[in-house]
Design an enzyme around this catalytic site. Structure first.
Site, PDB file in Angstrom:
ATOM      1  N   ARG A 286      10.617  11.134  50.810  1.00  0.00           N
ATOM      2  CA  ARG A 286       9.702  10.229  50.109  1.00  0.00           C
ATOM      3  C   ARG A 286      10.402   9.206  49.207  1.00  0.00           C
ATOM      4  NH1 ARG A 286       5.213  10.052  48.795  1.00  0.00           N
ATOM      5  NH2 ARG A 286       5.474  10.520  46.584  1.00  0.00           N
TER       6      ARG A 286
ATOM      7  N   TYR B  70      -1.233  17.061  35.891  1.00  0.00           N
ATOM      8  CA  TYR B  70      -0.625  15.944  36.605  1.00  0.00           C
ATOM      9  C   TYR B  70      -1.560  15.428  37.703  1.00  0.00           C
ATOM     10  CZ  TYR B  70       1.565  13.446  40.248  1.00  0.00           C
ATOM     11  OH  TYR B  70       1.793  12.498  41.190  1.00  0.00           O
TER      12      TYR B  70
ATOM     13  N   GLU C 185      10.983  11.704  46.021  1.00  0.00           N
ATOM     14  CA  GLU C 185      10.690  10.507  45.217  1.00  0.00           C
ATOM     15  C   GLU C 185      11.723  10.281  44.108  1.00  0.00           C
ATOM     16  OE1 GLU C 185       6.723  11.576  43.917  1.00  0.00           O
ATOM     17  OE2 GLU C 185       7.443  12.077  41.921  1.00  0.00           O
TER      18      GLU C 185
ATOM     19  N   TRP D 177       7.375  18.524  34.269  1.00  0.00           N
ATOM     20  CA  TRP D 177       6.093  17.845  34.361  1.00  0.00           C
ATOM     21  C   TRP D 177       5.940  17.308  35.755  1.00  0.00           C
ATOM     22  CZ3 TRP D 177       4.727  12.704  35.479  1.00  0.00           C
ATOM     23  CH2 TRP D 177       3.331  12.442  35.390  1.00  0.00           C
TER      24      TRP D 177
ATOM     25  N   HIS E 127       7.443   6.856  48.375  1.00  0.00           N
ATOM     26  CA  HIS E 127       6.739   6.991  47.103  1.00  0.00           C
ATOM     27  C   HIS E 127       6.037   5.663  46.782  1.00  0.00           C
ATOM     28  CE1 HIS E 127       7.483   7.844  42.521  1.00  0.00           C
ATOM     29  NE2 HIS E 127       6.279   8.234  42.877  1.00  0.00           N
TER      30      HIS E 127
ATOM     31  N   ASP F 277       0.329  17.226  45.790  1.00  0.00           N
ATOM     32  CA  ASP F 277       1.608  17.124  45.075  1.00  0.00           C
ATOM     33  C   ASP F 277       1.682  18.228  44.017  1.00  0.00           C
ATOM     34  OD1 ASP F 277       3.899  16.347  43.754  1.00  0.00           O
ATOM     35  OD2 ASP F 277       3.289  14.251  43.484  1.00  0.00           O
TER      36      ASP F 277
ATOM     37  N   GLU G 274       2.517   6.175  50.585  1.00  0.00           N
ATOM     38  CA  GLU G 274       1.605   6.458  49.462  1.00  0.00           C
ATOM     39  C   GLU G 274       1.093   5.126  48.917  1.00  0.00           C
ATOM     40  OE1 GLU G 274       3.525   8.170  46.039  1.00  0.00           O
ATOM     41  OE2 GLU G 274       1.659   9.052  45.313  1.00  0.00           O
TER      42      GLU G 274
ATOM     43  N   ASP H 150       3.790   3.304  39.101  1.00  0.00           N
ATOM     44  CA  ASP H 150       4.946   2.767  38.370  1.00  0.00           C
ATOM     45  C   ASP H 150       5.917   2.029  39.278  1.00  0.00           C
ATOM     46  OD1 ASP H 150       4.980   5.729  38.901  1.00  0.00           O
ATOM     47  OD2 ASP H 150       7.128   5.450  38.580  1.00  0.00           O
TER      48      ASP H 150
ATOM     49  N   GLU I 297       3.707  18.322  48.793  1.00  0.00           N
ATOM     50  CA  GLU I 297       4.784  17.512  48.215  1.00  0.00           C
ATOM     51  C   GLU I 297       5.416  18.191  46.998  1.00  0.00           C
ATOM     52  OE1 GLU I 297       3.431  13.668  46.900  1.00  0.00           O
ATOM     53  OE2 GLU I 297       5.210  13.450  45.647  1.00  0.00           O
TER      54      GLU I 297
ATOM     55  N   ASN J 127      10.132   4.526  35.200  1.00  0.00           N
ATOM     56  CA  ASN J 127       9.036   4.833  34.282  1.00  0.00           C
ATOM     57  C   ASN J 127       9.528   5.533  33.010  1.00  0.00           C
ATOM     58  OD1 ASN J 127       6.430   5.058  33.429  1.00  0.00           O
ATOM     59  ND2 ASN J 127       5.762   6.459  35.048  1.00  0.00           N
TER      60      ASN J 127
ATOM     61  N   HIS K 193       4.324  18.645  42.203  1.00  0.00           N
ATOM     62  CA  HIS K 193       5.140  18.018  41.155  1.00  0.00           C
ATOM     63  C   HIS K 193       6.214  18.969  40.622  1.00  0.00           C
ATOM     64  CE1 HIS K 193       5.261  14.425  38.377  1.00  0.00           C
ATOM     65  NE2 HIS K 193       4.942  13.898  39.540  1.00  0.00           N
TER      66      HIS K 193
ATOM     67  N   ARG L  19      -4.637  12.244  49.261  1.00  0.00           N
ATOM     68  CA  ARG L  19      -4.007  13.281  48.448  1.00  0.00           C
ATOM     69  C   ARG L  19      -5.044  13.813  47.470  1.00  0.00           C
ATOM     70  NH1 ARG L  19       0.634  12.394  43.770  1.00  0.00           N
ATOM     71  NH2 ARG L  19      -1.176  12.165  42.450  1.00  0.00           N
TER      72      ARG L  19
ATOM     73  N   HIS M  83      -5.132   8.407  46.655  1.00  0.00           N
ATOM     74  CA  HIS M  83      -5.283   9.556  45.752  1.00  0.00           C
ATOM     75  C   HIS M  83      -6.752   9.813  45.418  1.00  0.00           C
ATOM     76  CE1 HIS M  83      -1.040   8.958  43.764  1.00  0.00           C
ATOM     77  NE2 HIS M  83      -0.982   9.014  45.071  1.00  0.00           N
TER      78      HIS M  83
HETATM   79  C1  GCO Z   1       3.699  10.562  43.214  1.00  0.00           C
HETATM   80  C2  GCO Z   1       4.541  10.822  42.015  1.00  0.00           C
HETATM   81  C3  GCO Z   1       4.180  10.078  40.773  1.00  0.00           C
HETATM   82  C4  GCO Z   1       5.208  10.323  39.670  1.00  0.00           C
HETATM   83  C5  GCO Z   1       5.471   9.058  38.930  1.00  0.00           C
HETATM   84  C6  GCO Z   1       6.480   9.246  37.817  1.00  0.00           C
HETATM   85  O1  GCO Z   1       3.766  11.382  44.097  1.00  0.00           O
HETATM   86  O2  GCO Z   1       3.045   9.544  43.270  1.00  0.00           O
HETATM   87  O3  GCO Z   1       4.769  12.177  41.832  1.00  0.00           O
HETATM   88  O4  GCO Z   1       2.891  10.311  40.357  1.00  0.00           O
HETATM   89  O5  GCO Z   1       4.775  11.290  38.805  1.00  0.00           O
HETATM   90  O6  GCO Z   1       5.890   8.100  39.834  1.00  0.00           O
HETATM   91  O7  GCO Z   1       6.802   8.039  37.250  1.00  0.00           O
HETATM   92 MG    MG Z   2       5.010  12.958  43.784  1.00  0.00          MG
END
Ligand code: GCO
Ligand code: MG
Length: 405
Positions: free
Chosen positions: A285, A159, A264, A405, A314, A212, A341, A318, A238, A37, A214, A147, A122
């Site tokens: 993941r 996020y 991920e 991020w 994951h 998550d 996921e 993307d 996560e 991505n 993040h 989630r 999600h």
């Molecule tokens: C998730 C991930 C994604 C990522 C993304 C980045 O748990 O699904 O954290 O949301 O942010 O794949 O490209």
């Molecule tokens: Mg994630």
């Protein structure tokens, strides 16, 4: 069975995907996903300039040797771009092997360990009420795990939420420069436990919930969050902490019994080795696209199984449907599979480019038995959706400091 040609595509049916098509001398072809991505063209160029010329004429059946050739043989083993390129080729070769053997890939991996693939979806929202509403809708549809992500009040972009847009897939496409979000750990830690409290009050404890972070907080902050969330019995928390320093998870593990998931962004098993063998995490993941394809995921799963760690690949928007299908086979096989996921069945544009069949029944995904991975790619449809430069957001603290991020 010699490799005759390898084509690399990048298309944007709502968001960018890098797709590899490996074609053998008898016309059999296999598909792989190499999407990174926001850095898609780097993978395209890595493949076209450095990988494809070396593979023409090689035997498509020798998947392990080709994997090692591209990994060890490059000297520069690691890195997101090179591993995505290897992953895409690896998936395509498994697809070819399945087609030539006239078997779905999971049979080649060792057969089914379960009847279907449990997924988590999600539920996002701008407010707690909106998230709870979306959670209720998923429970009604039969999903068993969800989630929860909620926008922080008075924050610029959070996020995992949709920023008022309806289509989660589109959100990550078409951003010609990185948008900027804002982050406050204090606001976050004060806010997020309320989301899970309300969710449990409304729906009880049978539905599995996850969240998550993040990678935005430190181990000791994550330990506090873990403790605050313990009463709500999450399936997992996560990416509580970044993983460059694997020891961060040791601190977290010693402080809270909330189950932990990460991985991920792992490109190899070594990225996860200490956390797995020390049992600091519960779910790994890593995705086929970012972790070296099915050849590497198989090894990761076997290693993780020695330490009670389960897989939870994951499945963000993307990752292309080719990755989803590769995961379907991996998940059916892996004895220590945990959960997949899943962000839904794709938009009409995505499904025009990628043809595949999955079905959800009572929270489990099923697919038809097809030789190979069970997915096709329409080159003509892809041409209608040319690549658009697009970035993930960057994140800053309220004083302007650049943050994860
Ligand atoms: C998730 C991930 C994604 C990522 C993304 C980045 O748990 O699904 O954290 O949301 O942010 O794949 O490209
Ligand atoms: Mg994630």
């Amino acid at each position: 069975m010699k490799i005759k040609e390898i084509k690399v595509f990048v298309c944007c049916p709502g968001r960018n995907f890098v797709t590899v098509k490996v074609i053998t001398e008898d016309g059999t072809y296999g598909l792989g996903d190499g999407t990174v991505n926001g850095r898609e063209l780097a993978v395209v160029s890595y493949l076209e300039e450095h990988v494809v010329p070396c593979l023409i004429g090689k035997d498509a059946h020798q998947i392990e040797d080709i994997w090692q050739y591209l990994y060890k043989g490059a000297y520069w083993q690691n890195g997101a771009i090179s591993i995505a390129a290897i992953s895409a080729i690896d998936m395509a070769l498994w697809d070819i092997k399945g087609k030539l053997a006239k078997m779905p890939v999971y049979l080649l991996l060792g057969g089914k360990s379960r009847k279907g693939v449990t997924v988590y979806v999600h539920a996002n929202g701008e407010t707690i009420d909106e998230v709870i509403g979306n959670l209720g809708a998923y429970i009604k549809q039969g999903y068993k795990a969800v989630r929860l992500q909620c926008a922080l009040p008075n924050s610029k972009g959070t996020y995992g939420t949709m920023e008022g847009k309806k289509n989660y897939y589109e959100l990550q496409g078409n951003r010609p420069l990185p948008p900027e979000n804002e982050w406050s750990t204090t606001k976050y830690l004060n806010f997020i436990p309320e989301l899970f409290k309300k969710a449990r009050e409304k729906f009880g404890y049978e539905i599995e919930l996850c969240h998550d972070v993040h990678s935005r907080i430190t181990p000791i902050e994550a330990a506090r969050l873990g403790k605050l969330l313990e009463p709500y019995q999450l399936l997992f928390l996560e990416d509580a902490v970044t993983t460059e320093n694997q020891e961060g998870y040791k601190i977290l593990r010693e402080q809270t019994h909330i189950p932990l998931a990460t991985g991920e962004k792992f490109n190899t098993l070594w990225d996860a080795k200490e956390m797995i063998q020390n049992q600091w995490i519960d779910y790994v993941r890593t995705a086929a696209t970012h972790g070296g394809g099915l050849t590497a995921l198989r090894r990761l799963a076997d290693f993780a199984s020695l330490y009670h760690v389960r897989t939870a690949p994951h499945g963000a928007p993307d990752l292309s449907p080719i990755c989803l299908m590769a995961h379907m086979h991996f998940n059916l096989w892996a004895p220590n599979f945990g959960i997949q996921e899943f962000v839904g069945f794709g938009t009409p544009e995505i499904n025009e480019v990628f043809q595949y069949q999955v079905e959800m029944k009572e929270g489990l995904l099923y697919m038809d038995d097809q030789p190979g991975l069970g997915i096709d790619f329409d080159e003509e449809a892809a041409k209608k959706h040319p690549y658009k430069r697009s970035y993930l957001p960057v994140n800053r603290l309220e004083d302007g400091t650049l943050w994860n991020w």
